[in-house]
Design an enzyme around this catalytic site. Structure first.
Site, PDB file in Angstrom:
ATOM      1  N   HIS A  65       1.289   5.338  -2.156  1.00 15.89           N
ATOM      2  CA  HIS A  65       0.806   6.326  -3.123  1.00 15.89           C
ATOM      3  C   HIS A  65       2.025   6.993  -3.748  1.00 15.89           C
ATOM      4  O   HIS A  65       2.755   7.703  -3.054  1.00 15.89           O
ATOM      5  CB  HIS A  65      -0.050   7.387  -2.423  1.00 15.89           C
ATOM      6  CG  HIS A  65      -1.257   6.816  -1.738  1.00 15.89           C
ATOM      7  ND1 HIS A  65      -2.488   6.727  -2.355  1.00 15.89           N
ATOM      8  CD2 HIS A  65      -1.422   6.272  -0.506  1.00 15.89           C
ATOM      9  CE1 HIS A  65      -3.358   6.171  -1.521  1.00 15.89           C
ATOM     10  NE2 HIS A  65      -2.729   5.888  -0.387  1.00 15.89           N
ATOM     11  N   PHE A  66       2.240   6.748  -5.034  1.00 15.13           N
ATOM     12  CA  PHE A  66       3.366   7.385  -5.711  1.00 15.13           C
ATOM     13  C   PHE A  66       2.906   8.582  -6.561  1.00 15.13           C
ATOM     14  O   PHE A  66       3.702   9.218  -7.224  1.00 15.13           O
ATOM     15  CB  PHE A  66       4.163   6.368  -6.542  1.00 15.13           C
ATOM     16  CG  PHE A  66       5.100   5.496  -5.722  1.00 15.13           C
ATOM     17  CD1 PHE A  66       5.221   5.664  -4.338  1.00 15.13           C
ATOM     18  CD2 PHE A  66       5.877   4.509  -6.330  1.00 15.13           C
ATOM     19  CE1 PHE A  66       6.081   4.869  -3.585  1.00 15.13           C
ATOM     20  CE2 PHE A  66       6.746   3.713  -5.580  1.00 15.13           C
ATOM     21  CZ  PHE A  66       6.848   3.887  -4.218  1.00 15.13           C
ATOM     22  N   ARG A  67       1.604   8.853  -6.576  1.00 14.59           N
ATOM     23  CA  ARG A  67       1.044  10.118  -7.103  1.00 14.59           C
ATOM     24  C   ARG A  67       1.299  10.359  -8.588  1.00 14.59           C
ATOM     25  O   ARG A  67       1.254  11.513  -9.022  1.00 14.59           O
ATOM     26  CB  ARG A  67       1.614  11.316  -6.328  1.00 14.59           C
ATOM     27  CG  ARG A  67       1.546  11.222  -4.815  1.00 14.59           C
ATOM     28  CD  ARG A  67       0.146  11.243  -4.300  1.00 14.59           C
ATOM     29  NE  ARG A  67       0.077  11.462  -2.868  1.00 14.59           N
ATOM     30  CZ  ARG A  67      -0.927  11.049  -2.112  1.00 14.59           C
ATOM     31  NH1 ARG A  67      -1.947  10.400  -2.639  1.00 14.59           N
ATOM     32  NH2 ARG A  67      -0.945  11.291  -0.823  1.00 14.59           N
ATOM     33  N   HIS A 110       0.815  -1.212   0.000  1.00 12.32           N
ATOM     34  CA  HIS A 110       0.000   0.000   0.000  1.00 12.32           C
ATOM     35  C   HIS A 110       0.853   1.268   0.000  1.00 12.32           C
ATOM     36  O   HIS A 110       1.373   1.675   1.031  1.00 12.32           O
ATOM     37  CB  HIS A 110      -0.874  -0.041   1.269  1.00 12.32           C
ATOM     38  CG  HIS A 110      -1.922   1.015   1.318  1.00 12.32           C
ATOM     39  ND1 HIS A 110      -3.084   0.862   2.040  1.00 12.32           N
ATOM     40  CD2 HIS A 110      -1.999   2.247   0.762  1.00 12.32           C
ATOM     41  CE1 HIS A 110      -3.825   1.949   1.923  1.00 12.32           C
ATOM     42  NE2 HIS A 110      -3.178   2.811   1.151  1.00 12.32           N
ATOM     43  N   ASN A 169      -5.643   9.460   7.422  1.00 11.44           N
ATOM     44  CA  ASN A 169      -6.849   8.628   7.374  1.00 11.44           C
ATOM     45  C   ASN A 169      -6.489   7.162   7.370  1.00 11.44           C
ATOM     46  O   ASN A 169      -5.704   6.761   6.523  1.00 11.44           O
ATOM     47  CB  ASN A 169      -7.656   8.913   6.100  1.00 11.44           C
ATOM     48  CG  ASN A 169      -8.524  10.128   6.259  1.00 11.44           C
ATOM     49  OD1 ASN A 169      -8.819  10.554   7.354  1.00 11.44           O
ATOM     50  ND2 ASN A 169      -8.910  10.700   5.131  1.00 11.44           N
ATOM     51  N   ASN A 192      -5.520   6.285  -6.668  1.00  9.92           N
ATOM     52  CA  ASN A 192      -6.021   7.673  -6.576  1.00  9.92           C
ATOM     53  C   ASN A 192      -5.033   8.696  -7.118  1.00  9.92           C
ATOM     54  O   ASN A 192      -4.608   9.625  -6.455  1.00  9.92           O
ATOM     55  CB  ASN A 192      -6.469   8.030  -5.144  1.00  9.92           C
ATOM     56  CG  ASN A 192      -5.353   7.958  -4.112  1.00  9.92           C
ATOM     57  OD1 ASN A 192      -4.301   7.386  -4.371  1.00  9.92           O
ATOM     58  ND2 ASN A 192      -5.580   8.547  -2.956  1.00  9.92           N
ATOM     59  N   ASP A 215       1.150   2.654   3.695  1.00  6.71           N
ATOM     60  CA  ASP A 215       0.254   3.741   3.292  1.00  6.71           C
ATOM     61  C   ASP A 215       1.047   5.037   3.073  1.00  6.71           C
ATOM     62  O   ASP A 215       0.607   6.130   3.459  1.00  6.71           O
ATOM     63  CB  ASP A 215      -0.880   3.969   4.301  1.00  6.71           C
ATOM     64  CG  ASP A 215      -2.017   4.805   3.704  1.00  6.71           C
ATOM     65  OD1 ASP A 215      -1.916   5.188   2.514  1.00  6.71           O
ATOM     66  OD2 ASP A 215      -2.999   5.072   4.408  1.00  6.71           O
ATOM     67  N   HIS A 259      -5.279  -0.704   6.190  1.00  2.60           N
ATOM     68  CA  HIS A 259      -4.977   0.163   7.355  1.00  2.60           C
ATOM     69  C   HIS A 259      -6.017   0.125   8.483  1.00  2.60           C
ATOM     70  O   HIS A 259      -6.602   1.148   8.832  1.00  2.60           O
ATOM     71  CB  HIS A 259      -4.721   1.607   6.915  1.00  2.60           C
ATOM     72  CG  HIS A 259      -5.697   2.210   5.939  1.00  2.60           C
ATOM     73  ND1 HIS A 259      -7.050   2.217   6.136  1.00  2.60           N
ATOM     74  CD2 HIS A 259      -5.492   2.844   4.765  1.00  2.60           C
ATOM     75  CE1 HIS A 259      -7.628   2.823   5.118  1.00  2.60           C
ATOM     76  NE2 HIS A 259      -6.703   3.213   4.280  1.00  2.60           N
ATOM     77  N   HIS A 270       2.666  14.360   0.657  1.00  2.00           N
ATOM     78  CA  HIS A 270       1.977  15.611   0.348  1.00  2.00           C
ATOM     79  C   HIS A 270       2.976  16.755   0.443  1.00  2.00           C
ATOM     80  O   HIS A 270       3.880  16.713   1.281  1.00  2.00           O
ATOM     81  CB  HIS A 270       0.853  15.885   1.354  1.00  2.00           C
ATOM     82  CG  HIS A 270      -0.325  14.972   1.224  1.00  2.00           C
ATOM     83  ND1 HIS A 270      -1.165  14.981   0.133  1.00  2.00           N
ATOM     84  CD2 HIS A 270      -0.803  14.007   2.053  1.00  2.00           C
ATOM     85  CE1 HIS A 270      -2.107  14.071   0.304  1.00  2.00           C
ATOM     86  NE2 HIS A 270      -1.910  13.459   1.452  1.00  2.00           N
TER      87      HIS A 270
HETATM   88  O1  DOR Z   1      -4.021   9.419   5.022  1.00  2.00           O
HETATM   89  C1  DOR Z   1      -4.308   8.958   3.937  1.00  2.00           C
HETATM   90  N1  DOR Z   1      -3.838   9.489   2.799  1.00  2.00           N
HETATM   91  N2  DOR Z   1      -5.150   7.914   3.867  1.00  2.00           N
HETATM   92  C2  DOR Z   1      -5.630   7.469   2.689  1.00  2.00           C
HETATM   93  O2  DOR Z   1      -6.367   6.528   2.691  1.00  2.00           O
HETATM   94  C3  DOR Z   1      -5.297   8.150   1.430  1.00  2.00           C
HETATM   95  C4  DOR Z   1      -3.996   8.827   1.550  1.00  2.00           C
HETATM   96  C5  DOR Z   1      -3.732   9.779   0.420  1.00  2.00           C
HETATM   97  O3  DOR Z   1      -3.929   9.409  -0.740  1.00  2.00           O
HETATM   98  O4  DOR Z   1      -3.218  10.876   0.695  1.00  2.00           O
END
Ligand code: DOR
Length: 413
Positions: free
Chosen positions: A61-63, A59, A253, A93, A280, A211, A284
């Site tokens: 996120h490489f954006r 899990h 989250n 996402n 996770d 998570h 950002h």
């Molecule tokens: O904190 C989080 N950020 N929880 C998620 O489920 C998504 C993730 C995000 O894409 O920033």
């Protein structure tokens, strides 16, 4: 031929530990034992270091595509290699979301051209992650290992039921981000966990819960497993190690647990309630974070954070930690990884267990530094990361994909 020999090292995996030499030939573990001599092999000295199977992240996120100021596939791969990860499952996402074969193919091709860590895309469950209509599962299936709308829950039970049936008929998993919108934190999670467990039981579909943060959710999962429901679950390093009392209301989250709930989560973890720890990793920018974007950039600190809080505290053995970071997730993804065993992918991490460092601004290879643990001292420095016999991270540097290049860098030093 690509030959790598790690000499005289402590080897630890989910099945135990031993000391000796590890030989990787053409990307797979080829020989394990003592005092090999392999003419022409690149030799790494393992003395004083510990060799573990490469970590597998279910899990992250490489954006990419879409949010290059937060992260992209290259910097995400650097961060993963720095964290000891050799295979990473990336969430859908992005922008556009990974809801079409074109986006999944873009991710796979870019990852292949980078040649660092292995990247496994996850396809969206619903078109545009809008929760209204299923994506074209059969069209996406050749490119993704699982489906998820991670970032938000799938609110409609009928869509989730169809998704479980369809994914399972295609040999894929559904990863559920269990959170109903508009409800308070624990209720939002527990209610969707309960629903998804019912749906998994009714459909026979493979469900993986992402998570988990509420001890009550974990109890429900335990009961469902005992009843034979096909379900697995992950927990993050931050939900295990960071409490709301200690780290305020740092936005993530699901939210960080209160200390009492965290301790209950830890007890469940130590009893074996989870198959995997997943990062996770949610990078950002400082600006987005200041505006409340939820998430922690965690792929680089996952191992040292867990090593410091669990292994050095005597709560978990390094072999058990290896199960949660390598074998457990590899099994969920169906990869031949996670053990130092002849024939398995030659992925590994060389760790300096007694080396500590402070997580400061210069620590990160990720574009983002959003974590509440900046300033914390951690143990268990990653010294090298090896992916299929190629050293991709070494002594503070990300190396190129090319075996001859990395050989030169290492031999010159
Ligand atoms: O904190 C989080 N950020 N929880 C998620 O489920 C998504 C993730 C995000 O894409 O920033």
């Amino acid at each position: 031929m690509n030959l790598l020999l790690i000499r005289n090292v402590r080897v630890v995996d989910a099945q135990g530990e031993w000391r000796g030499d590890v030989a990787i030939r053409d990307g797979v573990f080829a020989a394990l034992g003592r005092d090999f001599s392999w003419p022409g092999a690149l030799v790494l000295d393992g003395e004083g270091r510990t060799f573990l199977p490469g970590f597998v992240d279910l899990h992250a996120h490489f954006r990419d595509p879409g949010f290059p100021k937060k992260e992209d596939l290259q910097t995400g791969s650097w961060a993963a290699a720095h964290g000891g990860f050799t295979a990473v499952s990336v969430m859908a996402n992005t922008n556009p979301p990974c809801d079409s074969p074109d986006v999944a193919r873009y991710i796979l091709e870019k990852a292949r051209s980078l040649g660092l860590v292995e990247i496994y895309p996850v396809g969206a469950i619903t078109v545009g992650l809008r929760g209204e209509k299923l994506t074209d599962f059969p069209a996406l299936a050749p490119f993704v290992w699982a489906f998820s709308d991670d970032g938000k829950g799938v609110e409609r039970a009928d869509l989730m039921a169809q998704a479980l049936r369809l994914a399972t008929s295609l040999g894929k998993r559904i990863l559920s981000h269990p959170e109903f919108s508009g409800l308070e934190r624990d209720l939002a999670e527990e209610l969707m966990v309960e629903r998804d467990l019912h749906l998994a039981q009714a459909t026979g579909g493979f469900l993986h819960l992402q998570h988990l943060s509420s001890p009550r959710s974990v109890e429900m999962v335990q009961k469902a497993k005992a009843a034979g429901v096909p379900v697995t679950a992950e927990v993050t390093p931050h939900h295990l190690c960071l409490s709301r009392e200690a780290f305020g209301e740092y936005a993530v989250n699901p939210p960080l647990p209160r200390e009492e709930a965290r301790l209950a989560l830890v007890r469940a973890f130590l009893r074996g309630a989870f198959e995997a720890v997943a990062t996770d990793h949610a990078p950002h920018t400082a600006q987005d974070k200041a505006q409340g974007a939820p998430g922690i950039s965690g792929i680089e600190t996952a191992f040292p954070l867990l090593f410091t809080n669990f292994v050095r505290q005597g709560l978990l053995s390094l072999s058990e930690l290896s199960r949660y970071l390598s074998l457990g997730p590899a099994r969920i993804m169906g990869l031949r990884k996670g053990l130092v065993r002849v024939g398995y992918d030659g992925d590994g991490v060389l760790v300096e267990e007694d080396e500590s460092f402070v997580v400061d601004e210069n620590f990160f290879f990720s574009k983002s530094r959003n974590t509440p643990i900046v300033g914390t001292r951690l143990w268990g420095r990653i010294w090298a990361t090896i992916r299929r016999g190629v050293v991709i991270f070494w002594n503070g540097h990300v190396l190129g994909r090319d075996y001859d290049d990395h050989r030169q860098v290492i031999q010159k030093s």
